[in-house]
Motif scaffolding. Structure first.
Motif, mmCIF file in Angstrom:
data_model
loop_
_atom_site.group_PDB
_atom_site.id
_atom_site.type_symbol
_atom_site.label_atom_id
_atom_site.label_comp_id
_atom_site.label_asym_id
_atom_site.label_seq_id
_atom_site.Cartn_x
_atom_site.Cartn_y
_atom_site.Cartn_z
ATOM 1 N N VAL A 134 50.121 20.246 39.088
ATOM 2 C CA VAL A 134 49.468 21.274 37.997
ATOM 3 C C VAL A 134 51.311 22.675 38.862
ATOM 4 N N CYS A 190 50.984 17.129 33.486
ATOM 5 C CA CYS A 190 50.736 17.279 34.366
ATOM 6 C C CYS A 190 49.977 16.031 34.499
ATOM 7 N N ALA A 191 49.119 15.614 34.459
ATOM 8 C CA ALA A 191 48.001 14.210 34.824
ATOM 9 C C ALA A 191 48.600 13.424 34.403
ATOM 10 N N GLN A 210 46.571 16.730 41.865
ATOM 11 C CA GLN A 210 46.654 17.282 40.388
ATOM 12 C C GLN A 210 47.247 18.741 40.972
ATOM 13 N N LEU A 211 46.528 19.473 41.875
ATOM 14 C CA LEU A 211 47.181 20.545 42.723
ATOM 15 C C LEU A 211 47.667 20.912 42.181
ATOM 16 N N ALA A 234 40.021 14.874 38.834
ATOM 17 C CA ALA A 234 40.056 14.186 40.036
ATOM 18 C C ALA A 234 38.816 13.487 39.713
ATOM 19 N N ALA A 265 41.928 15.155 43.724
ATOM 20 C CA ALA A 265 42.294 16.774 43.227
ATOM 21 C C ALA A 265 43.523 17.416 43.862
ATOM 22 N N TRP A 324 49.205 19.928 30.581
ATOM 23 C CA TRP A 324 48.060 19.185 31.350
ATOM 24 C C TRP A 324 48.833 18.350 31.270
ATOM 25 N N GLY A 382 39.447 16.065 31.571
ATOM 26 C CA GLY A 382 39.824 17.398 32.458
ATOM 27 C C GLY A 382 40.144 18.348 31.691
ATOM 28 N N SER A 397 50.280 12.349 38.379
ATOM 29 C CA SER A 397 49.804 12.863 38.474
ATOM 30 C C SER A 397 48.543 11.261 38.626
ATOM 31 N N ILE A 444 40.511 20.564 37.235
ATOM 32 C CA ILE A 444 40.951 19.730 38.313
ATOM 33 C C ILE A 444 39.720 18.403 38.936
#
Length: 118
Positions: free
Chosen positions: A17, A48-49, A13-14, A95, A10, A45, A70, A52, A91
């Motif tokens: 993002v 970013c994923a 990813q936070l 996660a 989490a 998204w 997600g 991550s 998120i």
């Protein structure tokens, strides 16, 4: 799934993002989001994923699966409660998905386990 793995995924990813979100918020007009947000948001998204997933050591396909899970959750919650709550939900689902990944056992352990069976 472990709590530590969930919070790590989490947090990653936070942060991942938040960076493009902050850059876009400062550099792009609000009208851009009204006109193109439906396309740019999901693309960012997924990107970013993938970042991550790389940081977390996830396989590419599993990272895409977590991005989809997600993203769907974020989209559904966003429609009902708004963008901010949707992102938090996305998120959280990302996660939960990412922290559920179990790395395969090393080849040496698998071979040893197979040879001990009759």
């Amino acid at each position: 799934m472990t709590a530590r793995g969930f919070w790590r995924a989490a947090a990653v990813q936070l942060v991942v993002v938040a960076v493009p979100f902050a850059i876009l918020a400062v550099t792009v007009s609000h009208g851009f989001f009204e006109d193109y947000g439906f396309a740019v948001g999901p693309l960012l998204w997924v990107a970013c994923a993938l970042v991550s997933g790389r940081v977390l050591g996830l396989p590419l396909r599993f990272s895409l699966f977590c991005a989809a899970a997600g993203g769907v959750a974020a989209g559904l919650v966003l429609l009902v409660f708004g963008h901010e709550v949707g992102i938090v939900a996305g998120i959280g689902v990302f996660a939960a998905c990412a922290s559920g990944y179990e790395r395969p056992a090393p080849a040496r352990e698998r071979v040893g386990a197979q040879s001990s069976t009759p």
